[in-house]
Scaffold this motif. Sequence first.
Motif, PDB file in Angstrom:
ATOM      1  N   LYS A   1      -4.590 -63.622   9.776  1.00 24.13           N
ATOM      2  CA  LYS A   1      -4.486 -62.636  10.853  1.00 24.13           C
ATOM      3  C   LYS A   1      -5.362 -63.013  12.041  1.00 24.13           C
ATOM      4  CE  LYS A   1      -4.585 -57.705  11.843  1.00 24.13           C
ATOM      5  NZ  LYS A   1      -4.758 -56.328  11.295  1.00 24.13           N
TER       6      LYS A   1
ATOM      7  N   TYR B   1      -3.371 -65.194  14.292  1.00 29.10           N
ATOM      8  CA  TYR B   1      -2.366 -64.442  15.042  1.00 29.10           C
ATOM      9  C   TYR B   1      -2.994 -63.613  16.160  1.00 29.10           C
ATOM     10  CZ  TYR B   1       1.382 -65.745  11.834  1.00 29.10           C
ATOM     11  OH  TYR B   1       2.325 -66.437  11.124  1.00 29.10           O
ATOM     12  N   GLN B   2      -4.247 -63.233  15.982  1.00 31.03           N
ATOM     13  CA  GLN B   2      -4.940 -62.500  17.038  1.00 31.03           C
ATOM     14  C   GLN B   2      -5.229 -63.384  18.252  1.00 31.03           C
ATOM     15  OE1 GLN B   2      -8.309 -61.124  14.749  1.00 31.03           O
ATOM     16  NE2 GLN B   2      -7.366 -59.134  14.322  1.00 31.03           N
TER      17      GLN B   2
ATOM     18  N   LEU C   1       0.732 -58.974  14.271  1.00 32.92           N
ATOM     19  CA  LEU C   1      -0.384 -58.043  14.105  1.00 32.92           C
ATOM     20  C   LEU C   1       0.071 -56.772  13.409  1.00 32.92           C
ATOM     21  CD1 LEU C   1      -2.213 -58.478  17.540  1.00 32.92           C
ATOM     22  CD2 LEU C   1      -2.642 -59.643  15.357  1.00 32.92           C
TER      23      LEU C   1
ATOM     24  N   GLY D   1       2.210 -56.821  11.023  1.00 35.36           N
ATOM     25  CA  GLY D   1       2.539 -57.184   9.644  1.00 35.36           C
ATOM     26  C   GLY D   1       4.019 -57.351   9.362  1.00 35.36           C
TER      27      GLY D   1
END
Length: 209
Positions: free
Chosen positions: A86, A89-90, A197, A199
């Motif tokens: 994650k 991806y941020q 973000l 999911g």
Amino acid sequence: MPSSIHSILLFSCQGRKCLLVVFISMENKSTTKATMRKVQFIGSMIDSYPIDIAEFVFEAGVEVFTTWNQDRLHELQYYFFQIPKKKIYQKIELFIETFEVESDGDNQLLTIRFILVGKLNIKEMEDIGIAFRNKILSEFGGNLYLKLNKKVDFLDFIITISPLQLINYNETSLFPEWVIEKIMTNPLTVVPNSFFLGGLHHEKYNSIM
């Protein structure tokens, strides 16, 4: 190297600011006008330049794709999405996927590029590439390599993400019809980081194709 190469010059304008955009048309392959417009729109989605681009380039020949269908392609995409954490991806702004033929005639290759766009770390991208390549070699066939471009400006960005599409594909391609349809009708897909973000990429049947 193809015997015939042509450049197409366009101007991309926002207000009073115009940038010269160069697209290359190679023998039997080109970027369509519709795809050019989409590419320039994607370029306008980036908050600021320069930007980093990581291309995870999957290549496979006709023998691989004769046993595939759209579901198998989606599985490949799904497994790629599960690899980055994650926190990665941020850091990205966009995910881009291109679908294009790398060569025609003998030894035809299809290329699928999984592209992350944002502020990227080289080591993190290499780790993703290693994990994805291991998955490809063990379960899918084909090959994978990583191209990482740091501090890319607007012009280089849109050239990089522009897929080359076959001209007169019925005369040259040995790929299944569903592959050719994908190349001709939807060779370029873009997804914002909110998809990851939120999911949504963890849902196996939530395809972006």
